[in-house]
Design a protein around this motif. Structure first.
Motif: not given
Ligand code: GDU
Length: 616
Positions: A440-447, A453-456, A458-463, A492-495
């Motif tokens: 249900a949830y996978a937003p795109v919010k973080n660069n 840098k998101v703690p291991k 936890n979700p990245y919320h990235s593209a 691994v993509f973009n770290g």
């Protein structure tokens, strides 16, 4: 006083109001009449707009601002007197009988629904220059979020009015909606998009240049939110633009504006008169949301909820609000979102000495609010008739020092759409529905930099994670429906380390619900991990497909296609792209990969009839 002579009568009233509300500083440096008169009139045009676009007008804005600024200065806890506890809600498990029943109910109810998409935010955190609705939801098809949302609503519309069933029976003769004498579907689920000055023109342009992605243009209504006046100090003196003394500085007021805008537009009463029952709110970049909509709407209808918030298990400190039961010392209770930055201090102040931490399940005990709200229309109108749609606001000034007497920069009042239940009476039926995050949830919010840098854990919320989540959800749904899907690989993509599943996508009308997907897949299918499967048609049945490569299959509604046998080719591969590599477009850089279309089987069925795709 001198300048009043140049103003029309209505503007004079506004000038008086400003003076009475302690805003004389706005005119202090004004020259005598005859100098800058046009600019002065333009100033009042802006005041008029600010006054009209805020429920209760500017005077009310200034009054509320003073109260909230005073509370903030005194360090008052907004939850004073309330004790938090973990609420109970509806917990759904994807694919079980109850989920399937809720989906079925939800699809029937959808014809009585209107959708409201809040898309006035620019997404500064993402570091993307375009509007987020125009970002690809996934790059296998390249379809943007807005297209996916519209196609999902159209699929719901057709399914809910019986179009799909009738079409199945009348296959190859005519395709007709039971409500229509001319063919096609006549139920039109309204879609409102809230825009802002930052997003309005570009949203309209995307819609127009894509023929509204197949929706009737009259079905889509854009409501633009206005910004609110900035506040310069604790007395709520309005802040002037440092570069223009005839202009008030403004900033966004938040997604909570959606309620006042809907109310003042008259749409709610129109919808009620047309027999609608539900208003579903959603946000700009959640590519999985429509996996959850039918079942959540089914929950609302079955439980008769006035308010139903969609939630997912929340990782402690994740940037989504926690749904919390608040019990006041005087006995009042409410179930409400506590925003992520407030949850930790609230818990610490209430005896949870560790604050916002995971419990033994590995998740925060407070479900995470994904800001998909389903409101029951009658009770919504009743409430808004009292409030005019104004939502409890907050202010978040950045003070220069501990004396809290001055701000580093101007501030403003803000509001959030999920705070709507705060003014509801205790009799209101406020519930929530928890579903799996993968569904249900996978937003795109973080660069990319912040995401890495998101703690291991936890979700990245990235593209990157947003796109991978689409493939993961589709693969898991197919798996649950009986297809054998290879396990994902980690890359691994973009770290950011993500699971890479087969790149499976389908048109919403192919698999709107789990029951629908199950009808279209046989038990003896297999999809390997490096594969790509794009299903671009309503009546495509995967009978005995064994895919190791790329299959792009398209069909018109009046074609029925069975897919059998093994397909093997070099397929489509993922090539890494560094986000700093400016030779790629921004929407590719932010996900960290591009799709290299090496080899595929492409099959298109554009005529009515029954077909079998059976490669040798
Ligand atoms: N938005 C507006 N107008 C505004 C500000 C935002 O329309 O003035 C829209 C955005 O376009 C977006 C939505 O509101 O579609 C949400 O904005 P953000 O993505 O910036 O929201 P946050 O991440 O700050 O948080 C919100 C909720 C959280 C949680 C989270 C889930 O406040 O509780 O639900 O979304 O994604």
């Amino acid at each position: 006083q001198k300048n009043l002579s140049i103003l029309p009568p209505a503007q004079i009233e506004l000038a008086r109001m400003l003076v009475e509300m302690g805003q004389s500083h706005l005119f202090r440096d004004w020259p005598d009449p005859g100098v800058d008169d046009q600019e002065k009139l333009a100033f009042f045009d802006q005041i008029k707009l600010l006054n009209e676009s805020y429920p209760g007008g500017l005077a009310s804005y200034i009054k509320t601002a003073r109260e909230l600024l005073e509370d903030s200065r005194l360090g008052k806890n907004p939850f004073d007197g309330f004790t938090p506890s973990v609420p109970t809600g509806e917990q759904l498990t994807f694919g079980d009988d109850s989920f399937i029943n809720f989906e079925e109910t939800g699809i029937k109810e959808a014809r009585k629904a209107a959708f409201v998409l809040v898309a006035g935010g620019l997404g500064e955190r993402l570091g993307y220059n375009g509007i987020k609705l125009a970002l690809p939801r996934e790059t296998t098809t390249g379809k943007c979020f807005l297209q996916h949302y519209i196609e999902s609503i159209l699929a719901l519309q057709e399914a809910s009015c019986g179009y799909v069933e009738v079409q199945r029976h009348l296959m190859f003769t005519s395709v007709m909606c039971p409500r229509s004498s001319s063919g096609g579907c006549r139920t039109e689920i309204p879609l409102v998009i809230m825009t802002s000055d930052d997003t309005h023109a570009r949203t309209l342009q995307v819609l127009k240049s894509n023929a509204y992605f197949g929706m009737a243009s009259t079905q889509v209504i854009l409501l633009k939110q206005e910004k609110v006046a900035c506040l310069a100090d604790n007395d709520a003196r309005l802040a002037l633009d440092p570069k223009n003394k005839y202009r008030i500085q403004t900033k966004p007021h938040g997604h909570g504006d959606v309620h006042a805008l809907l109310y003042s537009s008259g749409l709610l009463k129109k919808w009620r008169d047309e027999g609608l029952r539900w208003v579903l709110f959603f946000q700009d970049t959640n590519g999985l949301l429509f996996n959850a909509v039918p079942a959540a709407l089914g929950v609302s209808a079955t439980k008769q909820y006035h308010v139903n918030s969609l939630a997912v298990p929340r990782k402690a400190k994740e940037a989504i609000g926690g749904i919390t039961k608040l019990t006041h010392a005087d006995g009042r209770t409410m179930v409400i979102n506590v925003e992520y930055n407030q949850l930790d201090p609230l818990l610490r102040a209430s005896g949870y000495s560790d604050g916002d931490v995971n419990c033994e399940t590995g998740y925060s005990p407070f479900p995470g609010n994904i800001n998909q709200l389903i409101l029951e229309l009658d009770s919504y109108i009743e409430e808004l008739s009292k409030t005019g749609g104004s939502i409890k606001e907050f202010v978040n000034p950045k003070y220069k020092d501990a004396s809290k007497s001055a701000f580093k920069s101007s501030t403003r009042l803000e509001c959030m759409m999920q705070d709507y239940p705060k003014t509801l009476p205790p009799t209101a039926r406020v519930g929530f529905t928890v579903m799996d995050t993968w569904l249900a949830y996978a937003p795109v919010k973080n660069n990319p930099e912040d995401a890495a840098k998101v703690p291991k854990g936890n979700p990245y919320h990235s593209a990157t994670s947003g796109e991978m989540a689409v493939y993961r959800a589709n693969s898991l749904i197919l798996k649950k429906a009986g297809i054998h899907i290879d396990e994902p690989v980690k890359d691994v993509f973009n770290g950011q380390e993500v699971e890479v599943w087969p790149r499976v996508t389908w048109l919403p009308k192919w698999g709107l619900s789990f029951a629908e997907v199950k009808k279209k897949v046989g038990a003896n299918c297999f999809v390997s991990q490096p594969s790509t499967l794009v299903i671009n048609g309503r009546n495509i049945h995967l009978e005995t497909l064994s895919l190791n490569g790329a299959l792009i299959i398209s069909s018109v509604d009046s074609a029925e296609v069975r897919v059998e046998g093994a397909i093997q080719n070099k397929g489509w591969t993922l090539e890494k792209v560094d986000y700093k590599d400016a030779s790629f477009p921004e929407e590719i850089r932010i996900r960290g990969f591009r799709i290299n279309k090496v080899e595929q089987l492409e099959a298109t069925y554009d005529q009515p009839g029954s077909f079998t795709l059976k490669p040798q």
